[in-house]
Design a protein around this motif. Structure first.
Motif, PDB file in Angstrom:
ATOM      1  N   LEU A  20       0.895  -1.173   0.004  1.00  0.00           N
ATOM      2  CA  LEU A  20      -0.011   0.083   0.099  1.00  0.00           C
ATOM      3  C   LEU A  20       1.080   1.060   0.073  1.00  0.00           C
ATOM      4  CD1 LEU A  20      -2.746   1.180   0.119  1.00  0.00           C
ATOM      5  CD2 LEU A  20      -2.686   0.957   2.483  1.00  0.00           C
ATOM      6  N   THR A  21       0.635   2.132  -0.965  1.00  0.00           N
ATOM      7  CA  THR A  21       1.298   3.545  -1.077  1.00  0.00           C
ATOM      8  C   THR A  21       0.692   4.650  -0.913  1.00  0.00           C
ATOM      9  OG1 THR A  21       2.807   2.507  -2.728  1.00  0.00           O
ATOM     10  CG2 THR A  21       2.593   4.690  -2.640  1.00  0.00           C
ATOM     11  N   MET A  22      -0.603   4.607  -1.199  1.00  0.00           N
ATOM     12  CA  MET A  22      -1.343   5.581  -1.076  1.00  0.00           C
ATOM     13  C   MET A  22      -3.002   5.427  -0.651  1.00  0.00           C
ATOM     14  SD  MET A  22      -1.360   9.141  -3.252  1.00  0.00           S
ATOM     15  CE  MET A  22      -2.302  10.598  -2.966  1.00  0.00           C
ATOM     16  N   LEU A  23      -3.776   6.113  -0.122  1.00  0.00           N
ATOM     17  CA  LEU A  23      -5.205   6.247   0.058  1.00  0.00           C
ATOM     18  C   LEU A  23      -5.522   7.384  -1.075  1.00  0.00           C
ATOM     19  CD1 LEU A  23      -5.913   5.098   3.424  1.00  0.00           C
ATOM     20  CD2 LEU A  23      -5.793   3.639   1.532  1.00  0.00           C
ATOM     21  N   ILE A  24      -6.375   7.263  -2.091  1.00  0.00           N
ATOM     22  CA  ILE A  24      -6.991   8.120  -2.680  1.00  0.00           C
ATOM     23  C   ILE A  24      -8.674   8.208  -2.686  1.00  0.00           C
ATOM     24  CG2 ILE A  24      -7.128   9.215  -5.080  1.00  0.00           C
ATOM     25  CD1 ILE A  24      -4.479   8.194  -5.832  1.00  0.00           C
ATOM     26  N   PHE A  25      -9.288   9.343  -2.289  1.00  0.00           N
ATOM     27  CA  PHE A  25     -10.756   9.155  -2.297  1.00  0.00           C
ATOM     28  C   PHE A  25     -11.130   9.362  -3.562  1.00  0.00           C
ATOM     29  CE2 PHE A  25      -9.692  10.083   2.170  1.00  0.00           C
ATOM     30  CZ  PHE A  25     -10.299   9.315   2.835  1.00  0.00           C
ATOM     31  N   THR A  26     -12.353   8.618  -3.810  1.00  0.00           N
ATOM     32  CA  THR A  26     -13.095   8.877  -4.999  1.00  0.00           C
ATOM     33  C   THR A  26     -13.609  10.262  -5.377  1.00  0.00           C
ATOM     34  OG1 THR A  26     -15.036   7.902  -3.946  1.00  0.00           O
ATOM     35  CG2 THR A  26     -13.541   6.444  -5.131  1.00  0.00           C
ATOM     36  N   SER A  27     -13.902  10.745  -6.161  1.00  0.00           N
ATOM     37  CA  SER A  27     -14.439  12.169  -6.409  1.00  0.00           C
ATOM     38  C   SER A  27     -15.694  12.465  -5.878  1.00  0.00           C
ATOM     39  CB  SER A  27     -14.539  12.542  -7.982  1.00  0.00           C
ATOM     40  OG  SER A  27     -15.281  11.666  -8.601  1.00  0.00           O
ATOM     41  N   THR A  47     -10.436   5.587 -10.477  1.00  0.00           N
ATOM     42  CA  THR A  47      -9.348   5.731  -9.348  1.00  0.00           C
ATOM     43  C   THR A  47      -9.369   4.257  -8.957  1.00  0.00           C
ATOM     44  OG1 THR A  47     -10.053   7.860  -8.573  1.00  0.00           O
ATOM     45  CG2 THR A  47      -8.904   6.366  -7.222  1.00  0.00           C
ATOM     46  N   GLU A  48     -10.412   3.223  -9.013  1.00  0.00           N
ATOM     47  CA  GLU A  48     -10.376   1.823  -8.506  1.00  0.00           C
ATOM     48  C   GLU A  48      -9.422   0.985  -9.685  1.00  0.00           C
ATOM     49  OE1 GLU A  48     -14.088   3.518  -6.775  1.00  0.00           O
ATOM     50  OE2 GLU A  48     -12.919   3.796  -8.568  1.00  0.00           O
ATOM     51  N   ALA A  49      -9.549   1.660 -10.820  1.00  0.00           N
ATOM     52  CA  ALA A  49      -8.553   0.724 -11.831  1.00  0.00           C
ATOM     53  C   ALA A  49      -8.959  -0.714 -11.924  1.00  0.00           C
ATOM     54  CB  ALA A  49      -7.066   0.945 -11.833  1.00  0.00           C
ATOM     55  N   GLY A  50     -10.264  -1.029 -11.809  1.00  0.00           N
ATOM     56  CA  GLY A  50     -10.482  -2.342 -12.079  1.00  0.00           C
ATOM     57  C   GLY A  50     -10.768  -2.692 -13.692  1.00  0.00           C
ATOM     58  N   VAL A  51     -10.923  -1.671 -14.469  1.00  0.00           N
ATOM     59  CA  VAL A  51     -11.334  -1.678 -15.866  1.00  0.00           C
ATOM     60  C   VAL A  51     -10.701  -0.767 -16.844  1.00  0.00           C
ATOM     61  CG1 VAL A  51     -13.007  -1.682 -17.612  1.00  0.00           C
ATOM     62  CG2 VAL A  51     -13.482  -3.091 -15.899  1.00  0.00           C
ATOM     63  N   SER A  52     -10.197  -0.834 -17.789  1.00  0.00           N
ATOM     64  CA  SER A  52      -9.660   0.211 -18.465  1.00  0.00           C
ATOM     65  C   SER A  52     -10.030  -0.238 -20.098  1.00  0.00           C
ATOM     66  CB  SER A  52      -7.973   0.150 -18.424  1.00  0.00           C
ATOM     67  OG  SER A  52      -7.451   1.132 -19.311  1.00  0.00           O
ATOM     68  N   ILE A  53     -10.429   0.742 -20.890  1.00  0.00           N
ATOM     69  CA  ILE A  53     -10.782   0.806 -22.188  1.00  0.00           C
ATOM     70  C   ILE A  53     -10.065   1.844 -22.829  1.00  0.00           C
ATOM     71  CG2 ILE A  53     -12.627   0.878 -23.787  1.00  0.00           C
ATOM     72  CD1 ILE A  53     -14.539  -0.028 -21.774  1.00  0.00           C
ATOM     73  N   SER A  54      -9.423   1.554 -23.985  1.00  0.00           N
ATOM     74  CA  SER A  54      -8.531   2.515 -24.723  1.00  0.00           C
ATOM     75  C   SER A  54      -9.035   2.566 -26.193  1.00  0.00           C
ATOM     76  CB  SER A  54      -7.305   2.186 -24.595  1.00  0.00           C
ATOM     77  OG  SER A  54      -6.522   2.088 -23.324  1.00  0.00           O
ATOM     78  N   PRO A  95     -10.600  -8.557 -10.148  1.00  0.00           N
ATOM     79  CA  PRO A  95     -10.399  -6.873  -9.742  1.00  0.00           C
ATOM     80  C   PRO A  95      -9.508  -6.186 -10.566  1.00  0.00           C
ATOM     81  CG  PRO A  95      -9.081  -8.646  -8.355  1.00  0.00           C
ATOM     82  CD  PRO A  95      -9.919  -9.400  -9.232  1.00  0.00           C
ATOM     83  N   GLY A  96      -8.630  -6.631 -11.509  1.00  0.00           N
ATOM     84  CA  GLY A  96      -7.685  -5.868 -12.242  1.00  0.00           C
ATOM     85  C   GLY A  96      -6.959  -5.192 -11.292  1.00  0.00           C
ATOM     86  N   LEU A  97      -6.741  -4.086 -11.280  1.00  0.00           N
ATOM     87  CA  LEU A  97      -5.748  -3.275 -10.256  1.00  0.00           C
ATOM     88  C   LEU A  97      -6.626  -2.837  -9.173  1.00  0.00           C
ATOM     89  CD1 LEU A  97      -3.467  -1.088 -12.756  1.00  0.00           C
ATOM     90  CD2 LEU A  97      -2.850  -3.476 -11.738  1.00  0.00           C
ATOM     91  N   PHE A  98      -7.798  -3.414  -9.139  1.00  0.00           N
ATOM     92  CA  PHE A  98      -8.319  -2.655  -7.699  1.00  0.00           C
ATOM     93  C   PHE A  98      -8.035  -3.548  -6.487  1.00  0.00           C
ATOM     94  CE2 PHE A  98     -12.652  -3.142  -5.441  1.00  0.00           C
ATOM     95  CZ  PHE A  98     -12.540  -2.170  -4.807  1.00  0.00           C
ATOM     96  N   ASP A  99      -7.645  -2.577  -5.630  1.00  0.00           N
ATOM     97  CA  ASP A  99      -7.005  -3.362  -4.227  1.00  0.00           C
ATOM     98  C   ASP A  99      -7.998  -3.104  -3.119  1.00  0.00           C
ATOM     99  OD1 ASP A  99      -4.334  -3.949  -5.211  1.00  0.00           O
ATOM    100  OD2 ASP A  99      -4.051  -1.879  -5.280  1.00  0.00           O
ATOM    101  N   GLY A 100      -9.151  -2.687  -3.423  1.00  0.00           N
ATOM    102  CA  GLY A 100     -10.300  -2.722  -2.326  1.00  0.00           C
ATOM    103  C   GLY A 100     -10.451  -1.322  -1.530  1.00  0.00           C
ATOM    104  N   TYR A 101     -11.271  -1.027  -0.872  1.00  0.00           N
ATOM    105  CA  TYR A 101     -11.595   0.215  -0.327  1.00  0.00           C
ATOM    106  C   TYR A 101     -11.142   0.079   1.096  1.00  0.00           C
ATOM    107  CZ  TYR A 101     -14.700   1.442  -4.116  1.00  0.00           C
ATOM    108  OH  TYR A 101     -15.348   1.716  -5.462  1.00  0.00           O
ATOM    109  N   TYR A 102     -10.278   1.184   1.664  1.00  0.00           N
ATOM    110  CA  TYR A 102      -9.854   1.027   3.218  1.00  0.00           C
ATOM    111  C   TYR A 102     -10.878   1.302   3.897  1.00  0.00           C
ATOM    112  CZ  TYR A 102      -6.803   2.008   6.912  1.00  0.00           C
ATOM    113  OH  TYR A 102      -5.968   1.798   8.346  1.00  0.00           O
ATOM    114  N   GLY A 103     -11.137   0.603   4.977  1.00  0.00           N
ATOM    115  CA  GLY A 103     -11.950   0.653   6.096  1.00  0.00           C
ATOM    116  C   GLY A 103     -13.435   0.529   5.719  1.00  0.00           C
ATOM    117  N   ASP A 104     -13.735  -0.107   4.513  1.00  0.00           N
ATOM    118  CA  ASP A 104     -15.145  -0.377   3.902  1.00  0.00           C
ATOM    119  C   ASP A 104     -15.230  -1.627   3.315  1.00  0.00           C
ATOM    120  OD1 ASP A 104     -17.638  -0.021   3.201  1.00  0.00           O
ATOM    121  OD2 ASP A 104     -17.348   2.051   2.662  1.00  0.00           O
TER     122      ASP A 104
END
Length: 500
Positions: A158-165, A304-311, A353-362
């Protein structure tokens, strides 16, 4: 150059190691240059200083309530080197809501500035220090770069916690591992040919994922320089591109549109800007930005969750996100069966999950996101006959009209064609038998009869998609990342301007 997949196991430490002795590239801020060598040496001092103030028995979480700048960059680099877990606190939030974010993230230490300190009430169990204060300066000054040895990180650390918008509800703290920054950074740097001669421009809020994943990490992976803007400014964009020799910039939401509203300059196409990378820009804005600035605009789909990416690909239609490529699928949310072409469903990652590591505390929110064993974006889309994905809105915005499910985004696209409508949000208005289609128009002087005639003339607006409740407003509330804050908008609406 070897292409790095977004699922490859890489760390930020691996990206930063080649920059530790670099003097001819680095970070620009307010016209001042700091080499990567000096910047990373400062980051190691910051890591040592912050660690000295943390209780080893508690999570090593350091909240940052700062605007964009070299301080934020140092602290992110310190977290990247394994000094602590950075918590990006949203400076557009206030009071108890902001304090609740810091408490949810288990912040022990919160670093603020004179501008942001008044926004934050006392947070129980957290120590707040102004980074301009003698207290912080003396703490940092007590350490040399060699006092902190970068940690040999694992990609999952774990490097950072980023809040969804928080466009539709309370923000959630997304767990961001080393790989979530480093792998996309390496992939995008390779994709766009980033190198020592490039300068990446960061004007999106650094407490959010777009600036750090699609900007900072891309520059680090490419061995490029970074130019940081205190905040996004449509008028300041062109000045900064010229001032710093910017070749790459990232965005989210409406910045392209805002830049295009500024007066053109004769040398717009000759600045050297070659890549604009982001998401949610309209097809019209992408095309006009490319015409005016000569830059390639690459608009993708992600979160932010990075579970799916479409390019997008060169063949992608203007109104589509990109081709549907497994494991991404568009499915019925209830059965997880793939929907037929033209039918609205949910975008999911069928492989997990792709790159989704889960939500902290939830854990409940994490479980809901992974319901059925697949990653659920909560975003709606439909797939055309050629296999391209078209965005249709959020599941929370799904309208149920006369027994039929409708996405909001296709209706918004039609309404934006009206020459007097500069922006629009479509939403459901609950009735006794389902939803009525409501439209909030940013417009000046729209005549109801003329608007009805306009709707009659739109061949791709179905009868059930036609708005029956219309509000005329001057502006739409936005999040810090230039997305419409739908929950705030709904709360602010009074009676409709007209009802059909």
């Amino acid at each position: 150059m070897t292409t790095t997949s977004v699922t490859d196991a890489v760390t930020l430490g691996q990206l930063l190691a080649p920059l530790a002795d670099v003097d001819d590239r680095g970070v620009w801020f307010h016209g001042e240059f700091t080499s990567w060598r000096e910047h990373l040496a400062d980051a190691r001092r910051y890591a040592a200083a912050a660690s000295s103030l943390l209780d080893e028995e508690r999570p090593p979480h350091v909240g940052v309530l700062l605007g964009n700048g070299v301080e934020f960059s140092r602290l992110f680099a310190a977290a990247a080197l394994g000094g602590f877990v950075l918590v990006g606190l949203n400076s557009t939030r206030r009071g108890d809501a902001l304090a609740a974010d810091a408490a949810l993230a288990d912040c022990q230490l919160i670093l603020v500035s004179p501008e942001t300190a008044p926004l934050l009430p006392e947070v129980p169990g957290a120590r707040t220090i102004d980074v301009s204060s003698a207290e912080w300066t003396s703490t940092v000054g007590a350490f040399a770069p060699g006092d902190f040895v970068p940690v040999e990180s694992d990609p999952q650390d774990l490097t950072m916690l980023i809040f969804t918008s928080g466009t539709t509800g309370d923000p959630k703290a997304v767990r961001c591992s080393q790989r979530k920054f480093a792998a996309p950074g390496a992939m995008l740097a390779d994709r766009f040919g980033m190198g020592p001669d490039d300068v990446a421009y960061l004007s999106m809020p650094m407490f959010h994922s777009n600036a750090l994943i699609a900007g900072w990490s891309v520059a680090a992976a490419g061995g490029s320089s970074i130019a940081i803007a205190p905040r996004f400014s449509a008028h300041g964009f062109g000045d900064d591109v010229r001032r710093y020799g910017v070749t790459y910039a990232n965005y989210v939401g409406k910045p392209l549109n805002y830049v295009l509203q500024t007066p053109p300059r004769p040398d717009d196409a000759d600045t050297g800007l070659r890549i604009m990378y982001g998401n949610e820009a309209s097809a019209a804005d992408r095309a006009e930005f490319t015409r005016r600035f000569g830059a390639r605009v690459v608009d993708g789909f992600g979160s932010t969750e990075a579970g799916v990416s479409i390019s997008r690909t060169p063949q992608t239609p203007n109104d589509a996100l990109g081709p549907l490529i497994a494991p991404v699928a568009v499915v019925d949310p209830d059965t997880l069966d793939a929907v037929e072409p033209g039918v609205v469903g949910e975008i999911v990652n069928m492989s997990g999950p792709g790159l989704f590591d889960g939500y902290y505390g939830d854990e409940a929110a994490t479980d809901e996101r992974m319901r059925g064993g697949v990653y659920r974006t909560g975003d709606l889309a439909w797939v055309d006959a050629d296999g391209y994905v078209h965005f249709a809105g959020r599941i929370g915005d799904w309208l149920r009209v006369d027994g039929e499910n409708l996405g909001t985004r296709p209706i918004e696209a039609v309404l934006r064609r009206h020459p007097d409508v500069s922006d629009v949000v479509v939403l459901g208005v609950p009735t006794e038998i389902g939803d009525a289609v409501g439209a909030v128009l940013v417009a000046d002087g729209v005549d109801r009869a003329e608007f009805d005639s306009f709707l009659d003339a739109q061949p791709d607006l179905g009868p059930k998609q036609r708005p029956t409740r219309v509000w005329i407003v001057d502006t739409l509330p936005e999040t810090a990342t230039f997305k419409t804050a739908r929950s705030a908008l709904v709360a602010s609406l009074g009676s409709p301007s007209w009802t059909s």
